[in-house]
Motif scaffolding. Structure first.
Motif, PDB file in Angstrom:
ATOM      1  N   GLU A  17      40.270  32.065  24.439  1.00  0.00           N
ATOM      2  CA  GLU A  17      41.052  31.140  25.270  1.00  0.00           C
ATOM      3  C   GLU A  17      40.765  31.342  26.744  1.00  0.00           C
ATOM      4  O   GLU A  17      40.731  30.387  27.522  1.00  0.00           O
ATOM      5  CB  GLU A  17      42.541  31.330  24.995  1.00  0.00           C
ATOM      6  N   ARG A  18      40.572  32.568  27.153  1.00  0.00           N
ATOM      7  CA  ARG A  18      40.258  32.875  28.548  1.00  0.00           C
ATOM      8  C   ARG A  18      39.100  33.861  28.584  1.00  0.00           C
ATOM      9  O   ARG A  18      39.144  34.874  27.910  1.00  0.00           O
ATOM     10  CB  ARG A  18      41.492  33.461  29.247  1.00  0.00           C
ATOM     11  N   CYS A  19      38.074  33.546  29.336  1.00  0.00           N
ATOM     12  CA  CYS A  19      36.898  34.411  29.444  1.00  0.00           C
ATOM     13  C   CYS A  19      36.879  35.131  30.790  1.00  0.00           C
ATOM     14  O   CYS A  19      37.305  34.588  31.807  1.00  0.00           O
ATOM     15  CB  CYS A  19      35.617  33.602  29.281  1.00  0.00           C
ATOM     16  N   GLY A  20      36.362  36.341  30.749  1.00  0.00           N
ATOM     17  CA  GLY A  20      36.169  37.070  31.993  1.00  0.00           C
ATOM     18  C   GLY A  20      34.952  36.568  32.746  1.00  0.00           C
ATOM     19  O   GLY A  20      33.982  36.114  32.135  1.00  0.00           O
ATOM     20  N   VAL A  21      35.006  36.635  34.059  1.00  0.00           N
ATOM     21  CA  VAL A  21      33.904  36.175  34.903  1.00  0.00           C
ATOM     22  C   VAL A  21      33.584  37.235  35.947  1.00  0.00           C
ATOM     23  O   VAL A  21      34.499  37.754  36.610  1.00  0.00           O
ATOM     24  CB  VAL A  21      34.240  34.850  35.619  1.00  0.00           C
ATOM     25  N   GLN A  41      38.379  37.080  44.620  1.00  0.00           N
ATOM     26  CA  GLN A  41      39.797  37.176  44.279  1.00  0.00           C
ATOM     27  C   GLN A  41      40.067  36.572  42.898  1.00  0.00           C
ATOM     28  O   GLN A  41      39.390  35.645  42.454  1.00  0.00           O
ATOM     29  CB  GLN A  41      40.649  36.454  45.320  1.00  0.00           C
ATOM     30  N   TYR A  42      41.114  37.095  42.241  1.00  0.00           N
ATOM     31  CA  TYR A  42      41.440  36.691  40.879  1.00  0.00           C
ATOM     32  C   TYR A  42      41.717  35.191  40.779  1.00  0.00           C
ATOM     33  O   TYR A  42      41.255  34.529  39.834  1.00  0.00           O
ATOM     34  CB  TYR A  42      42.655  37.481  40.381  1.00  0.00           C
ATOM     35  N   VAL A  43      42.442  34.631  41.742  1.00  0.00           N
ATOM     36  CA  VAL A  43      42.771  33.206  41.701  1.00  0.00           C
ATOM     37  C   VAL A  43      41.496  32.364  41.739  1.00  0.00           C
ATOM     38  O   VAL A  43      41.361  31.370  41.014  1.00  0.00           O
ATOM     39  CB  VAL A  43      43.710  32.825  42.870  1.00  0.00           C
TER      40      VAL A  43
END
Length: 324
Positions: A17-21, A41-43
């Motif tokens: 559902e959510r991948c790291g980048v 930044q995370y956002v």
């Protein structure tokens, strides 16, 4: 890598559902290309993740619908809707950088300020960024994306950019770097897929790799002893990268070179209704390739591109074909 294998790998990545980048910049400093990690930044990473996902999903759909097919770079023909698997012996700069990032992505000590491979706003400049590379996924279910950047990706300070701030417009005081999430090269497992070959052709070391391979191809062709002056192919190859790649392709896949006697090759060319008008035979019973058009037809001959339809009884030239 087959098209189905690529689809299955992309499906595994997109199943999360959510991948790291992780984002890296390729900086072009003087004559060198340097890989540096970008501290984002995370956002911002969340937004980059979304735009990359859209483009990965698009690529997967193109493969599933057969709008794109995968074939080896060494066998590249004139088809346009193709992704190439890089299969040449040596590795050019952008692929070296992709591998460097992928092999060290989970090594916290490799990309560090101490190693001078983290983007530094004091020492580095956004106008030095030649490309960005991103690792996208979760654990082993990840891919690596390479995207060439252009001047339009950088909004410089010498222009004024304003944005909405409540009831007023406010000026942006810093340079802005745009990441669009599109894909030029893609690493899936250990395979490098080339979506835009023109970018690879801009690197001098890739040109050198192609020329070395093409030189070997010419040597194999020369051993057949059916060309009056082999230097004519060598001279064109050195200044025409597209022609050099065609030489690599015909030697890598030519049944003509490996199975057909040279007498049969010459006989076919001299009796063929089309080739007999385009290819000249010298007094030594060899092909005269002094003109580029003759060189083109000779390459097509070795590629077995001159086909006959039993159904319509017509002759065709078909450089792009799949064996049944």
């Amino acid at each position: 890598m087959t098209t189905q294998e690529a689809i299955e790998k992309l499906n595994r990545v997109l199943s999360h559902e959510r991948c790291g980048v992780n984002v890296f910049f390729v900086l072009h400093k003087q004559e060198n290309y340097i890989l540096k990690k970008a501290d984002v930044q995370y956002v911002a990473l969340e937004k980059i993740e979304k735009t990359i996902r859209v483009n990965v999903e698009k690529l997967k759909l193109e493969l599933e619908s057969e709008a794109l097919t995968i074939m080896n770079l060494s066998t590249a023909d004139e088809r346009k809707d193709v992704i190439y698997t890089y299969d040449l012996d040596d590795t050019p700069t952008p692929i070296q950088l992709i591998n460097e990032m992928d092999e060290n992505i989970f090594n916290n000590e490799y990309f560090s300020v101490e190693n001078n491979n983290v983007y530094n706003f004091n020492d580095d400049n956004l106008n030095e960024v030649d490309a960005w590379i991103a690792s996208y996924g979760v654990g082993n279910d990840h891919i690596v994306i390479y995207r060439k950047t252009y001047p339009v990706n950088l909004l410089k300070q010498n222009n004024v950019f304003i944005f909405k701030d409540h009831s007023q417009f406010k000026a942006i005081g810093e340079e802005i770097f745009r990441i669009d999430g599109k894909i030029d090269f893609l690493k899936i497992q250990d395979e490098i897929l080339i979506k835009d070959i023109s970018i690879l052709e801009k690197f001098n070391d890739f040109k050198d790799i192609v020329l070395r391979s093409a030189t070997n191809s010419i040597q194999i062709i020369a051993e057949l002893d059916i060309i009056e002056d082999i230097s004519q192919l060598k001279n064109r190859m050195s200044s025409d990268l597209s022609f050099a790649r065609k030489l690599i392709k015909v030697v890598a896949n030519s049944l003509i070179l490996s199975t057909i006697p040279k007498e049969n090759i010459i006989s076919f060319a001299t009796t063929h209704p089309y080739l007999s008008k385009k290819l000249k035979i010298s007094a030594n019973n060899k092909f005269d390739l002094s003109k580029k058009i003759a060189q083109n037809h000779f390459i097509q001959l070795l590629d077995d591109a001159f086909l006959h339809s039993k159904l319509s009884n017509n002759e065709y030239v078909s450089p792009a074909k799949d064996k049944l």
